[in-house]
Design a protein around this motif. Structure first.
Motif, mmCIF file in Angstrom:
data_model
loop_
_atom_site.group_PDB
_atom_site.id
_atom_site.type_symbol
_atom_site.label_atom_id
_atom_site.label_comp_id
_atom_site.label_asym_id
_atom_site.label_seq_id
_atom_site.Cartn_x
_atom_site.Cartn_y
_atom_site.Cartn_z
ATOM 1 N N HIS A 180 0.876 -1.178 0.000
ATOM 2 C CA HIS A 180 0.000 0.000 0.000
ATOM 3 C C HIS A 180 0.914 1.229 0.000
ATOM 4 O O HIS A 180 2.139 1.093 -0.003
ATOM 5 C CB HIS A 180 -0.884 0.026 1.241
ATOM 6 N N CYS A 221 -4.710 5.690 0.664
ATOM 7 C CA CYS A 221 -3.815 4.711 0.059
ATOM 8 C C CYS A 221 -3.523 5.189 -1.365
ATOM 9 O O CYS A 221 -4.421 5.548 -2.111
ATOM 10 C CB CYS A 221 -4.440 3.325 0.028
ATOM 11 N N GLU A 223 -1.510 3.407 -3.574
ATOM 12 C CA GLU A 223 -0.965 2.315 -4.381
ATOM 13 C C GLU A 223 -2.113 1.361 -4.650
ATOM 14 O O GLU A 223 -2.701 0.833 -3.706
ATOM 15 C CB GLU A 223 0.149 1.602 -3.594
ATOM 16 N N CYS A 225 -4.273 -1.430 -4.661
ATOM 17 C CA CYS A 225 -4.008 -2.598 -3.813
ATOM 18 C C CYS A 225 -5.138 -3.610 -3.822
ATOM 19 O O CYS A 225 -5.079 -4.608 -3.101
ATOM 20 C CB CYS A 225 -3.723 -2.135 -2.387
ATOM 21 N N MET A 232 -9.950 3.253 0.647
ATOM 22 C CA MET A 232 -8.943 3.121 1.708
ATOM 23 C C MET A 232 -8.444 4.498 2.136
ATOM 24 O O MET A 232 -7.282 4.845 1.956
ATOM 25 C CB MET A 232 -7.789 2.249 1.197
HETATM 26 CU CU LIG Z 1 -4.105 0.075 -0.107
#
Ligand SMILES: [Cu+2]
Length: 256
Positions: A180, A221, A223, A225, A232
């Motif tokens: 992440h 977040c 990235e 994921c 997120m």
């Molecule tokens: Cu994430």
């Protein structure tokens, strides 16, 4: 001077003036919540100032050529072969090459030297901070443990990451599943959350803010994921010292 050259220079200067004005337009950046945020905005603006004239020159040349030297009807034969154009390509390579090398050094290396206090590449900022928060990323949320207070916050408990203003806080970042990325837009700081490895960044918030009124104050977040990556996020609130102490002692009571 050739009238085409004059026209191109005039169009280029006008587009450059518009572009440079937009670089300083209000509302271009989110709320500046830390010193690092100001540094990054200054860098971004600096790169835009350098990049705008190059961009507008390319756009002007292509646009002008397309309109001015448009082929009318079917061509009878191929045009003459052009081999080199004297000085222009040489100047172009020299200017853009110099710019590219220059920005690698500044703000590239100079910025890195300022931000990366430790040479390990595991984090940003000073590893010695006044407060430590352990961050755990997982599909698809976060937990935050205030190490100095023995309090853990997640979406059920506490429901927000509260930080005291003007206190340097080090976030030790981990992941329990996939990669992440821990990002708080108001601070412009971001670090990968990697399973089996601890990364960090240290920040000193210097502007109060609350996710309820300003979404730059959130953990996000950064990235991709999994399916709920976009969900997120986690509210952040930066408050005065005494308000933080009240908030955290309430949580300590509740978690005792
Ligand atoms: Cu994430």
């Amino acid at each position: 001077m050739n009238r085409h050259v004059v026209s191109i220079i005039v169009i280029w200067l006008i587009l450059t003036a518009i572009g440079e004005a937009l670089v300083f337009a209000p509302g271009l950046f989110p709320t500046v919540g830390s010193e690092e945020a100001q540094d990054f905005d200054d860098i971004f603006r600096f790169l835009l100032i350098l990049g705008v004239p190059v961009f507008t020159f390319v756009i002007t040349m292509i646009g002008y050529s397309m309109i001015q030297w448009r082929q009318k009807g079917e061509p009878d034969e191929d045009g003459p072969v052009h081999r080199g154009q004297g000085l222009i390509p040489k100047v172009w390579i020299l200017v853009t090459g110099t710019l590219a090398v220059f920005v690698m050094i500044h703000p590239g290396l100079t910025g890195l030297a300022k931000l990366q206090a430790e040479g390990t590449g595991m984090g940003w900022g000073d590893p010695d901070a006044e407060m430590t928060v352990d961050v755990l990323a997982f599909q698809f949320s976060w937990t935050f443990t205030y190490v100095d207070y023995g309090v853990t916050v997640d979406i059920q408990r506490g429901g927000e990451l509260v930080l005291p203003i003007h206190r340097s806080t080090k976030f030790n970042v981990n992941s329990s599943d996939v990669v992440h990325s821990y990002w708080i837009p108001a601070f412009r700081l971001k670090i990968d959350a990697i399973p089996g490895r601890t990364t960090f960044f240290t920040v000193e918030p210097d502007v109060e803010g609350d996710y309820a009124t300003d979404d730059a104050y959130r953990v996000q977040c950064a990235e991709l994921c999994g399916v709920d990556h976009g969900a997120m996020y986690f509210p952040v609130r930066v408050v005065p010292e005494d308000e933080f102490e009240r908030w955290i002692s309430n949580l300590q009571e509740a978690q005792r």
